[in-house]
Design a protein around this motif. Structure first.
Motif, PDB file in Angstrom:
ATOM      1  N   UNK A 158       0.824  -1.209   0.000  1.00  0.00           N
ATOM      2  CA  UNK A 158       0.000   0.000   0.000  1.00  0.00           C
ATOM      3  C   UNK A 158       0.859   1.260   0.000  1.00  0.00           C
ATOM      4  N   UNK A 159       1.904   1.253   0.822  1.00  0.00           N
ATOM      5  CA  UNK A 159       2.726   2.449   0.997  1.00  0.00           C
ATOM      6  C   UNK A 159       3.459   2.816  -0.291  1.00  0.00           C
ATOM      7  N   UNK A 160       3.999   1.792  -0.953  1.00  0.00           N
ATOM      8  CA  UNK A 160       4.749   2.101  -2.176  1.00  0.00           C
ATOM      9  C   UNK A 160       3.806   2.616  -3.266  1.00  0.00           C
ATOM     10  N   UNK A 161       2.607   2.072  -3.322  1.00  0.00           N
ATOM     11  CA  UNK A 161       1.625   2.561  -4.295  1.00  0.00           C
ATOM     12  C   UNK A 161       1.221   3.995  -3.953  1.00  0.00           C
ATOM     13  N   UNK A 162       1.103   4.286  -2.672  1.00  0.00           N
ATOM     14  CA  UNK A 162       0.726   5.634  -2.254  1.00  0.00           C
ATOM     15  C   UNK A 162       1.815   6.638  -2.632  1.00  0.00           C
ATOM     16  N   UNK A 163       3.059   6.237  -2.400  1.00  0.00           N
ATOM     17  CA  UNK A 163       4.193   7.088  -2.785  1.00  0.00           C
ATOM     18  C   UNK A 163       4.129   7.403  -4.282  1.00  0.00           C
ATOM     19  N   UNK A 164       3.896   6.364  -5.101  1.00  0.00           N
ATOM     20  CA  UNK A 164       3.806   6.546  -6.547  1.00  0.00           C
ATOM     21  C   UNK A 164       2.665   7.508  -6.907  1.00  0.00           C
ATOM     22  N   UNK A 165       1.474   7.244  -6.360  1.00  0.00           N
ATOM     23  CA  UNK A 165       0.313   8.074  -6.701  1.00  0.00           C
ATOM     24  C   UNK A 165       0.580   9.539  -6.369  1.00  0.00           C
ATOM     25  N   UNK A 166       1.264   9.771  -5.246  1.00  0.00           N
ATOM     26  CA  UNK A 166       1.549  11.150  -4.835  1.00  0.00           C
ATOM     27  C   UNK A 166       2.661  11.778  -5.669  1.00  0.00           C
ATOM     28  N   UNK A 167       3.670  10.976  -6.014  1.00  0.00           N
ATOM     29  CA  UNK A 167       4.749  11.516  -6.864  1.00  0.00           C
ATOM     30  C   UNK A 167       4.209  11.924  -8.233  1.00  0.00           C
ATOM     31  N   UNK A 168       3.297  11.114  -8.732  1.00  0.00           N
ATOM     32  CA  UNK A 168       2.699  11.445 -10.029  1.00  0.00           C
ATOM     33  C   UNK A 168       1.848  12.712  -9.904  1.00  0.00           C
ATOM     34  N   UNK A 169       1.085  12.818  -8.827  1.00  0.00           N
ATOM     35  CA  UNK A 169       0.296  14.037  -8.622  1.00  0.00           C
ATOM     36  C   UNK A 169       1.214  15.264  -8.620  1.00  0.00           C
ATOM     37  N   UNK A 170       2.354  15.146  -7.951  1.00  0.00           N
ATOM     38  CA  UNK A 170       3.323  16.244  -7.918  1.00  0.00           C
ATOM     39  C   UNK A 170       3.861  16.560  -9.311  1.00  0.00           C
ATOM     40  N   UNK A 171       4.107  15.511 -10.075  1.00  0.00           N
ATOM     41  CA  UNK A 171       4.574  15.731 -11.450  1.00  0.00           C
ATOM     42  C   UNK A 171       3.517  16.535 -12.220  1.00  0.00           C
ATOM     43  N   UNK A 172       2.244  16.174 -12.019  1.00  0.00           N
ATOM     44  CA  UNK A 172       1.172  16.920 -12.697  1.00  0.00           C
ATOM     45  C   UNK A 172       1.108  18.378 -12.220  1.00  0.00           C
ATOM     46  N   UNK A 173       1.352  18.596 -10.917  1.00  0.00           N
ATOM     47  CA  UNK A 173       1.370  19.972 -10.410  1.00  0.00           C
ATOM     48  C   UNK A 173       2.446  20.757 -11.153  1.00  0.00           C
ATOM     49  N   UNK A 174       3.623  20.144 -11.263  1.00  0.00           N
ATOM     50  CA  UNK A 174       4.745  20.771 -11.964  1.00  0.00           C
ATOM     51  C   UNK A 174       4.355  21.120 -13.403  1.00  0.00           C
ATOM     52  N   UNK A 175       3.728  20.171 -14.095  1.00  0.00           N
ATOM     53  CA  UNK A 175       3.333  20.413 -15.491  1.00  0.00           C
ATOM     54  C   UNK A 175       2.279  21.521 -15.564  1.00  0.00           C
TER      55      UNK A 175
END
Lengths: 481, 481
Positions: free
Chosen positions: B172-189
């Protein structure tokens, strides 16, 4: 059971069972996988990276020559598809039909595009008004769908990926110029990027695209002696211009119909690449399209400094080529096999002794030749030169094989024998469609093209081998994919 | 009648009729056109170039973080779609169904993918066996189809284009990290490329993705005060892992189900870009995504030397920015209007006097400010700095507007009034789904997200404005697209 343990299993020999060998390569080099929709493939990361590289190469060339990308809808209303008679006749038998949206039955069936001429034409009709609007040079990168009975990964799939170019021109000549320029672009991509030699020419009436007045084609021979149509470019005349009422006012104020072209390269090219170049150890990727050009395999990687040096090497090489380090837990021999299976053009081995002596062991995938070279300032230049050499060698091997397997038949019997043996057979033909049909039934061969080389051949006194009439065309024939 | 004469017609004012203004922009800036399939758009060259630039920006970031592209089939067998209960319930009402291939009725209906979780999961089940195979980080660039009743170009279309990421993780934790990192990438874009400020947070239970345990979202305000969900990232827990039996052996040899994520940016982002930045003169493109950053308009272009100088200028600038020369036959004023309509960030005017004085007239699209600058060695640096300044200004204008229109409500009545006036309204909520439903019915607003900023807000003693229960969440609410 862990998947990786099955990775480098022996694959079927291509001389024993070419068809099984091909399937083995697709699966075991992890290019593609089966899906639960019959005839549709899953394209895995390596296959997708190959297609992305082909996309980039072709897209750059298209943009450099003034083409623009657009994105047309996936679906085509049935009545739109019916507008050009020959076209619909050619495609209707293989169309997938959407009949419901959510819980609602649709009032009109919608086809999943088997090709998008009619969608482009509907749009062209709206945006073209004057000669000043011409030419319109459009392209799109999409997948299309044709309901095929027998499918094979990349070669013939129900869904396949392609670019489809669609252009409008003031007259027949300008459309012809475009269709031929695009064909030349495809020759360049096939020969100078994919290392696949082609024979360029014109299709016969029966083999041309549904709705075209002329289909130009690039044909090539696979390792098993069967031909593959690797790219095509169609001159559609004013067939679609008239059917869709795409007219414009010329400089004199007269209303004219446009002439149109369409043309494509598809994921089939990946199938061709496999069947021309690969061998019993797996995929052999042409260097200019390989997603990884150099695969670095560290030897004794747990010894201090080895991995650091491997990454230092990667850093240096990555300025000029695409490179990876295989730092996985497997044994070197295993990694070598994987590298061969996946077709990376160059493998570099780097171990403690190499580091001490400032050398590298370099193995080229095409010939499997192994050499030791200096790790010095010249390394990048040497590797680039080696990649070029691999490209040239792969092209030359394929070209020599193709030339050797291109023969001219002088009798009907000789023709049948040569077709049976495989390769292109050049034979004079009257153009009689019945003869073409007869050849297909008796030998399994189809007319591949009238090559540009043979367009002006002197056929004085030469007869059609089958009906004895005056020969008009010196055609290439072959069994084909 | 020639099309070009209609090109720069007055468009509807965005303050008068925002919806019509939006449609006018899409059509007159030639971003999109209607097609004959209801709700499917034709994306024209400018719209396609924008999407290609977004593709490149996002794809580069994904590849740099170890994601690999694949290509999954277009169609999904009905039984596969049925495997995850919540997922199918969410999507079944809007699925387009294929029921025939050629002349043959299919034995099982095939859905055109509304999203591809189930196809990825079927494949993951086959390729994942050990913890060593994880994480699997896949992505694809495709179009998907959802049978929508009301559609608008880019914002909501039956067929739309997107990337869909699908990943598998050990827990669960690793998936959560991924989902949040991707959200951050979208914020950046969104913020650093599209110049669109966003509010990041978590969706409520009722607003989350069908099949997700948690949906992260980036929300943003349009010029008319309505919100747009511009990107989302879903943590799917082990819902799909279990439904598709995607298990692996962990380090201890125990069998575990994977946790998965999925996430997307779509052509909707183009709609957002239009509705945040554009004005009554047409499109205003954020410089870092504009297909043409500098549009050179020659003045008195028929005078000797003018066009040569314009191309010389293009040559110089093209080393650092994307640039074109509008050498068409139209009058300069017409070209200015076109340049504004199509939203190119900088227009440079160059005429005989400028050439004589070695100066250039520079007009920025965002503020329409006009300055005269020297054509010297510093030009490229100055133009790059100006593009950055335009980006920053566009972002700041949007951010200030968004901040100003984000208000906190303390009573039910105040909430209703603020929603009516537009913008985000922050209000405490107990989490009661009935309240959420009531708010929607009474005000038209939906819960947009619990922003990360408000996740840890102290809600001691704070009550839900509607049912008086203890507040659990300080939510953002708004009417939304």
């Amino acid at each position: 059971m862990e998947k990786k343990e099955n990775f480098v299993e022996q694959i079927t020999s291509r001389d024993e069972d070419f068809s099984q060998w091909y399937t083995d390569i697709c699966l075991k080099a992890e290019l593609s996988d089966y899906s639960s929709v019959k005839g549709c493939m899953v394209v895995r990361p390596l296959g997708t990276a190959l297609w992305e590289n082909i996309t980039k190469v072709v897209d750059d060339r298209l943009k450099a020559t003034g083409h623009q990308n657009v994105m047309m809808p996936l679906l085509i209303p049935e009545r739109l598809l019916l507008k050009e008679a020959e076209h619909v006749e050619g495609f209707a038998p293989e169309v997938a039909w959407v009949t419901a949206g959510g819980d609602t039955e649709l009032s009109e069936r919608l086809a999943i595009r088997p090709t998008s001429e009619v969608l482009f034409c509907e749009h062209f009709q709206k945006i073209i008004h004057s000669y000043r609007d011409l030419p319109v040079l459009y392209n799109q990168w999409v997948s299309v769908m044709r309901w095929e009975k027998t499918t094979r990964p990349f070669l013939r799939t129900t869904e396949f990926f392609w670019q489809e170019g669609h252009t409008c021109h003031v007259d027949y000549e300008d459309a012809d110029r475009e269709a031929l320029e695009i064909l030349d672009m495809y020759v360049d991509v096939c020969e100078n990027i994919l290392a696949i030699p082609v024979v360029s020419g014109v299709k016969s009436e029966s083999e041309k695209f549904a709705g075209a007045v002329k289909t130009y084609t690039n044909e090539t021979l696979m390792y098993d002696g069967k031909a593959l149509q690797i790219t095509t470019s169609h001159h559609l005349g004013d067939n679609f211009g008239k059917a869709f009422n795409i007219n414009y006012l010329d400089k004199n104020g007269d209303s004219k119909f446009v002439n149109t072209t369409s043309w494509a390269i598809t994921t089939r090219a990946i199938g061709g690449m496999i069947m021309v170049h690969s061998d019993d150890r797996g995929l052999v990727l042409p260097p200019r399209i390989a997603p990884v050009q150099v695969n670095i395999v560290p030897i004794s990687q747990h010894q201090e400094g080895v991995l650091d040096k491997a990454y230092e090497l990667k850093e240096q090489l990555s300025q000029d080529v695409t490179v990876q380090v295989d730092a996985s837990d497997k044994k070197p021999g295993w990694k070598f096999s994987e590298s061969e299976m996946r077709g990376f053009p160059i493998r570099i081995e780097i171990g403690p002794r190499d580091i001490a002596e400032q050398t590298l062991v370099v193995v080229r995938r095409d010939t499997l030749e192994k050499t030791t070279i200096k790790w010095d300032d010249q390394l990048n230049e040497n590797i680039k030169a080696l990649l070029d050499d691999i490209h040239n060698n792969m092209f030359n091997v394929a070209k020599e094989r193709q030339d050797k397997r291109t023969r001219t038949a002088t009798t009907k019997e000789e023709f049948a024998k040569m077709i049976e043996e495989g390769g292109f057979v050049i034979a004079p033909w009257s153009g009689d469609l019945a003869v073409e049909e007869q050849i297909k039934e008796e030998t399994g061969a189809t007319s591949r093209c009238l090559s540009f080389e043979n367009v002006d051949a002197d056929l004085t006194g030469v007869k059609d081998l089958w009906n004895g009439q005056d020969a008009k065309y010196l055609m290439h024939w072959a069994k084909a994919y």
